[in-house]
Design a protein around this motif. Structure first.
Motif, short mmCIF file in Angstrom:
data_model
loop_
_atom_site.label_atom_id
_atom_site.label_comp_id
_atom_site.label_asym_id
_atom_site.label_seq_id
_atom_site.Cartn_x
_atom_site.Cartn_y
_atom_site.Cartn_z
N GLY A 14 -3.43 1.61 -9.13
CA GLY A 14 -2.86 2.89 -8.74
C GLY A 14 -1.90 3.39 -9.78
N LEU A 56 0.71 5.80 -0.42
CA LEU A 56 -0.09 7.03 -0.46
C LEU A 56 0.88 8.19 -0.57
CD1 LEU A 56 -2.93 8.32 -0.10
CD2 LEU A 56 -2.41 8.46 2.35
N TYR A 116 -2.96 7.03 -4.60
CA TYR A 116 -2.96 5.82 -3.77
C TYR A 116 -2.55 4.66 -4.66
CZ TYR A 116 -7.21 4.57 -6.17
OH TYR A 116 -8.11 4.26 -7.15
N GLU A 117 -2.06 3.63 -4.03
CA GLU A 117 -1.69 2.41 -4.75
C GLU A 117 -1.79 1.25 -3.78
OE1 GLU A 117 1.76 1.53 -7.82
OE2 GLU A 117 2.57 1.75 -5.81
N PHE A 118 -2.36 0.13 -4.24
CA PHE A 118 -2.33 -1.08 -3.44
C PHE A 118 -2.26 -2.28 -4.36
CE2 PHE A 118 -6.75 0.07 -3.91
CZ PHE A 118 -7.38 -1.12 -4.24
N ILE A 135 0.86 -1.18 0.00
CA ILE A 135 0.00 0.00 0.00
C ILE A 135 0.90 1.24 0.00
CG2 ILE A 135 -0.24 0.06 2.51
CD1 ILE A 135 -3.13 1.06 2.03
#
Length: 161
Positions: free
Chosen positions: A149, A114, A126-128, A112
């Motif tokens: 993301g 941010l 954001y990225e997950f 994860i």
């Protein structure tokens, strides 16, 4: 906006050197990204990312990432024609990885992140997703991540510091 980017870089490098002074494991990643979106706009590939991870515990890492990509923007002009336009995008932020499998050669983790994106307008990203590493030597790994993301797929190398 330039002052914000410089401040974020100074904070990221300060955090990196502070965390490296401790005795725990730390790694650096260099990756190329394919696909993805920032601010609802498609990222042209390849995007370039660098990240640093510090392991306060064996199965959890925290760190930071920076990256650069080009955004492909479709704009409709006054005559109703679609015009393709490219815009530079700089990202900087924090990340956290949870390692749910580790052995001598392989590592798998959930991811994860941010942070800040400077594309069309200053905004948060954001990225997950999930990733893995394959150990080639004591200090070199191949890595790959898939997710939602910044990039749909990232591939690269990891260096044990």
């Amino acid at each position: 906006m330039k002052k914000t980017q410089k401040l974020m870089l100074v904070v990221l490098f300060g955090l990196t050197f502070t965390l490296q002074a401790q005795e725990k494991r730390s790694i650096a990643n260099l990756q190329l990204g394919i696909g993805g979106t920032v601010e609802g706009t498609s990222v042209k590939t390849p995007a370039v990312y660098g990240s640093y991870e510090y392991f306060p515990w064996d199965n959890l890492s925290i760190g930071g990432l920076i990256g650069y990509s080009t955004l492909n923007i479709k704009i409709e002009n006054a005559f109703g024609d679609d015009i393709d336009n490219d815009s530079s995008n700089f990202v900087a932020g924090g990340l956290m990885n949870y390692y749910f499998y580790q052995d001598e050669k392989l590592e798998f983790y959930s991811h994860i992140a941010l942070g800040y994106a400077s594309g069309l307008t200053a905004s948060l990203f954001y990225e997950f997703g999930a990733g893995g590493r394959y150990k080639l030597s004591d200090s070199l790994y191949l890595n790959s991540e898939i997710g939602i993301g910044l990039s749909l797929l990232k591939v690269g190398v990891t260096f044990q510091l």
